[in-house]
Design an enzyme around this catalytic site. Structure first.
Site, mmCIF file in Angstrom:
data_model
loop_
_atom_site.group_PDB
_atom_site.id
_atom_site.type_symbol
_atom_site.label_atom_id
_atom_site.label_comp_id
_atom_site.label_asym_id
_atom_site.label_seq_id
_atom_site.Cartn_x
_atom_site.Cartn_y
_atom_site.Cartn_z
ATOM 1 N N TYR A 29 5.589 6.715 47.152
ATOM 2 C CA TYR A 29 4.996 6.344 48.435
ATOM 3 C C TYR A 29 5.102 7.482 49.450
ATOM 4 O O TYR A 29 5.611 7.288 50.550
ATOM 5 C CB TYR A 29 5.647 5.065 48.981
ATOM 6 C CG TYR A 29 5.297 3.851 48.152
ATOM 7 C CD1 TYR A 29 4.131 3.135 48.413
ATOM 8 C CD2 TYR A 29 6.089 3.445 47.083
ATOM 9 C CE1 TYR A 29 3.784 2.041 47.637
ATOM 10 C CE2 TYR A 29 5.746 2.354 46.304
ATOM 11 C CZ TYR A 29 4.593 1.650 46.592
ATOM 12 O OH TYR A 29 4.249 0.570 45.824
ATOM 13 N N TYR A 157 7.972 -8.938 44.656
ATOM 14 C CA TYR A 157 7.608 -7.579 44.223
ATOM 15 C C TYR A 157 7.751 -7.506 42.699
ATOM 16 O O TYR A 157 8.781 -7.878 42.150
ATOM 17 C CB TYR A 157 8.505 -6.514 44.872
ATOM 18 C CG TYR A 157 8.156 -5.136 44.362
ATOM 19 C CD1 TYR A 157 7.033 -4.465 44.842
ATOM 20 C CD2 TYR A 157 8.903 -4.518 43.357
ATOM 21 C CE1 TYR A 157 6.664 -3.222 44.341
ATOM 22 C CE2 TYR A 157 8.542 -3.280 42.845
ATOM 23 C CZ TYR A 157 7.428 -2.636 43.348
ATOM 24 O OH TYR A 157 7.064 -1.413 42.842
ATOM 25 N N ASP A 258 11.220 -12.333 36.445
ATOM 26 C CA ASP A 258 11.313 -10.877 36.558
ATOM 27 C C ASP A 258 12.719 -10.537 37.044
ATOM 28 O O ASP A 258 13.022 -10.644 38.233
ATOM 29 C CB ASP A 258 10.242 -10.386 37.534
ATOM 30 C CG ASP A 258 10.295 -8.878 37.747
ATOM 31 O OD1 ASP A 258 11.248 -8.235 37.262
ATOM 32 O OD2 ASP A 258 9.375 -8.346 38.405
ATOM 33 N N LYS A 287 15.261 -1.364 35.038
ATOM 34 C CA LYS A 287 16.207 -0.729 35.957
ATOM 35 C C LYS A 287 17.589 -0.436 35.345
ATOM 36 O O LYS A 287 17.754 0.587 34.726
ATOM 37 C CB LYS A 287 16.291 -1.531 37.249
ATOM 38 C CG LYS A 287 14.982 -1.388 38.064
ATOM 39 C CD LYS A 287 15.140 -1.700 39.526
ATOM 40 C CE LYS A 287 13.968 -1.164 40.322
ATOM 41 N NZ LYS A 287 12.954 -2.160 40.674
HETATM 42 C C1 LIG Z 1 11.496 -2.168 40.382
HETATM 43 C C2 LIG Z 1 10.910 -3.464 40.014
HETATM 44 C C3 LIG Z 1 9.756 -3.529 39.199
HETATM 45 C C4 LIG Z 1 9.014 -2.318 38.736
HETATM 46 O O1 LIG Z 1 9.781 -1.492 37.916
HETATM 47 P P1 LIG Z 1 9.378 0.053 37.741
HETATM 48 O O2 LIG Z 1 10.372 0.576 36.756
HETATM 49 O O3 LIG Z 1 9.499 0.676 39.093
HETATM 50 O O4 LIG Z 1 7.979 0.090 37.233
HETATM 51 C C5 LIG Z 1 9.291 -4.789 38.861
HETATM 52 N N1 LIG Z 1 9.901 -5.909 39.283
HETATM 53 C C6 LIG Z 1 11.011 -5.878 40.051
HETATM 54 C C7 LIG Z 1 11.663 -7.155 40.462
HETATM 55 C C8 LIG Z 1 11.542 -4.651 40.460
HETATM 56 O O5 LIG Z 1 12.631 -4.622 41.240
#
Ligand SMILES: *Cc1c(COP(=O)(O)O)cnc(C)c1O
Length: 436
Positions: A29, A157, A258, A287
């Protein structure tokens, strides 16, 4: 013009790394027309990032949730070195290897019950794309292709790729700009009842009416369990999540959790779904999966979802990244998960939560602070006004800490190895910046 004469010679100033960085390199960004100088990191050890000028910063971000064991960890280093001498990468089509098999077995064992199959990919956003594609392909295979919409929560997100973007918060996400190209899905209001507050069924009323009315076309609900991360750093009630699971079952809609940010202990449970005692049909991880060493992600699903997909017309799941199951990343992930589970990680997260709660309490009294909240190893200070990132970043660095706010949110999710003393210094540095 040949390619050599096109290269303009660098001026003395441009030859510095930072000048070249601004000339050639895109950061997350970031603008290349009005670039904000980045900080050059030359080494990292434990909770410290070392800058080129020798300054050492306490890392409050764990490199965006990832570096849970801190940097330069001997066990993770050894896992990478050991694997690199065997095989760094090999295609996954028609080939398998021990690091991937070990990792998938481990993930099935430690994640909520019923998640039995694992699809490996290379980043969180891709894990979300895979999850969404699994849900769509499942319903196509089961003869219900009209189930092609998603229901999600505002303030969520899920990543920056196109399917992920389509379920990010429509206000803070990129829906306006990409209005013509982002798929349209359903959004329920963000949960309002906090994680430690008393449940009230009103909080899920609108979600319930959308899922009831749209069930014929809904493939899945996708959400971040308990903690909405980059869409607002909000913590919500486990009862909300429990009700979502019930409503999905009742209306024949899949549930995608997620846990890319919340997975691997961050909230005080190994996976945030455990707060509600539920299992999703599909789970996204990323992550912290390699302790922040390598890029790797995983999408797990139930036996029912995998069978549905594989019994359909295609006969297989239609996805296969080039770097799927990268052995180096899998080897480090195995070491990172073993390291996490070998200690009393839950007591440690509790220690961080207690410390953060204690240290952050004073911020609630500040006029420029709207709210302070803590869950597990996550501490959030929500300001009344958005902060000036370029300005405040510099001042945090002057305090010897690495904190990267967005909008009104000044927040920390440090490596789990952070000591009480280091946590105190981290929070004291934030206090100095926010009060001067
Ligand atoms: C960071 C994140 C993503 C995206 O992961 P990237 O490795 O940046 O593509 C998706 N969902 C959640 C909840 C996240 O925190």
């Amino acid at each position: 013009m040949n390619s050599i004469t096109k290269i303009t010679p660098f001026t003395a100033q441009q030859t510095t790394l930072l000048a070249k960085d601004q000339q050639f390199v895109w950061h997350p960004y970031s603008s290349l027309s009005a670039p904000i100088p980045a900080y050059e990191v030359v080494a990292a050890e434990g909770v410290y990032l070392e800058l080129a000028d020798g300054r050492k910063l306490i890392d409050g971000m764990a490199s965006w949730w990832c570096a849970i064991h801190g940097y330069n960890h001997p066990l993770l280093n050894a896992a990478a070195k050991n694997q690199i001498d065997k095989v760094s990468h090999v295609m996954f089509g028609g080939i398998t290897h021990a690091p991937a098999v070990e990792l998938c077995e481990k993930l099935v064992a430690i994640t909520p019950a019923g998640l039995d199959k694992v699809f490996l990919s290379d980043s969180g956003s891709v894990a979300v794309e895979v999850a969404i594609k699994m849900a769509f392909q499942y319903w196509i295979s089961r003869g219900q292709p009209q189930k092609s919409k998603l229901l999600t929560l505002r303030r969520g997100y899920h990543g920056d790729t196109f399917a992920a973007m389509s379920v990010c918060d429509p206000e803070t996400g990129m829906h306006h700009m990409f209005d013509q190209v982002v798929a349209r899905h359903y959004f329920a209001p963000a949960p309002q009842i906090g994680v430690h507050e008393t449940w009230n069924e009103d909080d899920i009323a609108e979600f319930a009416s959308i899922i009831t009315e749209q069930k014929e076309q809904l493939a899945a609900v996708i959400l971040e369990p308990i903690v909405q991360g980059a869409g607002g750093m909000r913590f919500y009630s486990a009862d909300y999540l429990r009700r979502v699971r019930e409503l999905c079952d009742q209306h024949n809609v899949l549930l995608i959790a997620d846990e890319i940010a919340t997975g691997f202990g961050r909230t005080g449970k190994l996976f945030a779904c455990e707060w509600a005692g539920i299992s999703p049909d599909i789970l996204c991880l990323g992550k912290a999966i390699t302790g922040g060493y390598m890029t790797l992600a995983a999408t797990l699903c139930s036996e029912e979802v995998s069978r549905g997909i594989c019994e359909g017309e295609a006969g297989c799941f239609m996805h296969g990244p080039t770097f799927m199951g990268n052995p180096l990343a899998c080897a480090v992930a195995n070491a990172s998960i073993d390291l996490l589970l070998s200690g009393d990680w839950q007591a440690n997260i509790q220690r961080i939560e207690n410390r953060l709660s204690k240290e952050l309490a004073v911020f609630a009294q500040l006029d420029n602070v709207a709210d302070v909240r803590v869950l597990g190893a996550i501490g959030v200070i929500e300001m009344q006004q958005p902060v000036n990132l370029a300005e405040i970043q510099k001042r945090f660095v002057e305090q010897g800490i690495w904190v990267r706010p967005f909008g009104k949110l000044v927040y920390v999710m440090p490596p789990y190895i952070i000591s009480d003393e280091q946590l105190k210094m981290l929070v004291a540095g934030i206090y100095t910046v926010l009060t001067s």
